[in-house]
Design a protein around this motif. Sequence first.
Motif, PDB file in Angstrom:
ATOM      1  N   ILE A   1       0.796  -1.349  -0.023  1.00 18.77           N
ATOM      2  CA  ILE A   1       0.192  -0.047   0.065  1.00 18.77           C
ATOM      3  C   ILE A   1       0.945   1.338   0.099  1.00 18.77           C
ATOM      4  N   LEU A   2       1.852   1.395   0.664  1.00 19.70           N
ATOM      5  CA  LEU A   2       2.700   2.271   0.995  1.00 19.70           C
ATOM      6  C   LEU A   2       3.516   2.609  -0.503  1.00 19.70           C
ATOM      7  N   ALA A   3       4.208   1.446  -1.238  1.00 21.74           N
ATOM      8  CA  ALA A   3       4.626   1.429  -2.271  1.00 21.74           C
ATOM      9  C   ALA A   3       3.625   2.317  -3.394  1.00 21.74           C
ATOM     10  N   ALA A   4       2.541   1.656  -3.443  1.00 23.20           N
ATOM     11  CA  ALA A   4       1.375   2.232  -4.287  1.00 23.20           C
ATOM     12  C   ALA A   4       1.243   3.814  -4.148  1.00 23.20           C
TER      13      ALA A   4
ATOM     14  N   VAL B   1       3.874   5.771  -5.858  1.00 24.01           N
ATOM     15  CA  VAL B   1       3.565   5.891  -7.206  1.00 24.01           C
ATOM     16  C   VAL B   1       2.503   6.933  -7.610  1.00 24.01           C
ATOM     17  N   VAL B   2       1.471   6.931  -6.584  1.00 22.08           N
ATOM     18  CA  VAL B   2       0.338   7.715  -6.900  1.00 22.08           C
ATOM     19  C   VAL B   2       0.682   9.282  -6.606  1.00 22.08           C
ATOM     20  N   VAL B   3       1.686   9.436  -5.682  1.00 19.87           N
ATOM     21  CA  VAL B   3       2.374  10.854  -5.280  1.00 19.87           C
ATOM     22  C   VAL B   3       2.892  11.375  -6.375  1.00 19.87           C
ATOM     23  N   MET B   4       3.939  10.470  -6.730  1.00 18.94           N
ATOM     24  CA  MET B   4       4.761  10.980  -8.166  1.00 18.94           C
ATOM     25  C   MET B   4       4.061  11.369  -9.237  1.00 18.94           C
ATOM     26  N   THR B   5       2.637  10.443  -9.353  1.00 18.03           N
ATOM     27  CA  THR B   5       1.892  10.647 -10.485  1.00 18.03           C
ATOM     28  C   THR B   5       1.207  11.934 -10.457  1.00 18.03           C
ATOM     29  N   ILE B   6       0.624  12.238  -9.300  1.00 13.68           N
ATOM     30  CA  ILE B   6       0.150  13.667  -9.135  1.00 13.68           C
ATOM     31  C   ILE B   6       0.992  14.758  -9.100  1.00 13.68           C
ATOM     32  N   GLU B   7       2.223  14.655  -8.477  1.00 16.40           N
ATOM     33  CA  GLU B   7       3.098  15.744  -8.333  1.00 16.40           C
ATOM     34  C   GLU B   7       3.558  15.946  -9.937  1.00 16.40           C
TER      35      GLU B   7
ATOM     36  N   ALA C   1       8.542  15.627  -5.199  1.00 10.67           N
ATOM     37  CA  ALA C   1       7.682  14.654  -5.862  1.00 10.67           C
ATOM     38  C   ALA C   1       8.846  13.292  -5.671  1.00 10.67           C
ATOM     39  N   HIS C   2      10.073  13.339  -5.771  1.00  7.43           N
ATOM     40  CA  HIS C   2      10.941  12.274  -5.792  1.00  7.43           C
ATOM     41  C   HIS C   2      11.075  12.054  -4.251  1.00  7.43           C
ATOM     42  N   ILE C   3      11.248  12.825  -3.470  1.00  8.75           N
ATOM     43  CA  ILE C   3      11.370  12.755  -2.021  1.00  8.75           C
ATOM     44  C   ILE C   3      10.309  12.083  -1.630  1.00  8.75           C
ATOM     45  N   TYR C   4       8.985  12.546  -1.763  1.00 11.83           N
ATOM     46  CA  TYR C   4       7.681  11.944  -1.428  1.00 11.83           C
ATOM     47  C   TYR C   4       7.700  10.392  -1.808  1.00 11.83           C
ATOM     48  N   ALA C   5       7.758  10.242  -2.986  1.00  9.08           N
ATOM     49  CA  ALA C   5       7.765   8.807  -3.921  1.00  9.08           C
ATOM     50  C   ALA C   5       8.542   7.905  -3.053  1.00  9.08           C
TER      51      ALA C   5
ATOM     52  N   THR D   1      10.308   3.215   2.858  1.00  7.45           N
ATOM     53  CA  THR D   1       9.545   2.719   4.019  1.00  7.45           C
ATOM     54  C   THR D   1       8.802   1.433   3.804  1.00  7.45           C
ATOM     55  N   ALA D   2       8.280   1.338   2.519  1.00  2.33           N
ATOM     56  CA  ALA D   2       7.845  -0.058   2.369  1.00  2.33           C
ATOM     57  C   ALA D   2       8.770  -1.088   2.147  1.00  2.33           C
ATOM     58  N   LEU D   3      10.012  -0.991   1.544  1.00  4.42           N
ATOM     59  CA  LEU D   3      11.213  -1.876   1.656  1.00  4.42           C
ATOM     60  C   LEU D   3      11.686  -2.256   2.900  1.00  4.42           C
TER      61      LEU D   3
END
Length: 299
Positions: free
Chosen positions: A136-139, A142-148, A268-272, A278-280
């Motif tokens: 869920i965190l990894a997804a 990706v969503v955050v990076m897509t929006i940004e 965007a990179h920092i958030y993603a 964290t997910a890893l």
Amino acid sequence: MENKKLGMIYALLAYVLWGILPLYWKLLQQIGAEEILSYRIIASFLFMIALLLIQKSWPTFLHTCRLLWQEKKQALALIIASFLISTNWFIYIWAVNHDHMVEASLGYYMNPLLNVLLGVVVLKERLYKWQVVSFILAALGVVVMTIEYGKIPWVALSLACSFSLYSLVKKIISVHATIGLTVETMLATPLAFMFIIHSFGQSHDVSFSFATMLLLMGAGPATALPLLYFAKGAQHISLTLLGFLQYISPTLSLLLGVFLFHEPFTNAHIYAFSCIWTALILFSISSTWEKRREKSLNM
């Protein structure tokens, strides 16, 4: 103990070589990614043939080819594997030489998570609670990076998906790593050769310097050696340790992209990346804990 140390050295060599491989492709950035890929496939095939002859594995290779001719499903799987690894190589070369190394490293951070997801969906493997949280965190990353960005990070997703699917196919088929890579590059070589012939026919300015030709032919060993080191390392160390070491490659690529080639590392990179990292961490800790728990229950 000696075998474990040797396995650790081989695995480290493999991941470090993969991590610094972008430096090699940067030396060829004046050439199109399609041409680099074509030469890489042919050079890899020739290198693997030479390796089989040195290792006296040629009869085994011919025997495997005969078996594949009889077992159509295995042959189809290797054709798919050849297509997937060629696609992955092309996207990575293109990404490196078009200043997308940061996004490419994101793709390889996502790769182990996608591997497990495919294992759950296709192979019906078990997924634990904290591993679900890591997905869920990894997804979310990706969503955050897509929006940004305002667009889907297709380089990262394409690299992660192509290599994860390739890993799945390789898990399903039972072919030795050296012979498998030889067959995969052999299947792609005719198309690569036709592309090179076509490019010579279409352009009058296709002559390469001697240094460039050496680099193009050196793409064979540059491709095959990390794979062979990885295969040797995997024989002697645990999958858990191998899982931790695999983050060396995208980390090196990320550092090269940001500090050597000065690619932007935005909010965007920092958030993603924060979500993915964290997910890893969650995924790795939960996997290790669950394996230990299962081991203690079975004792």
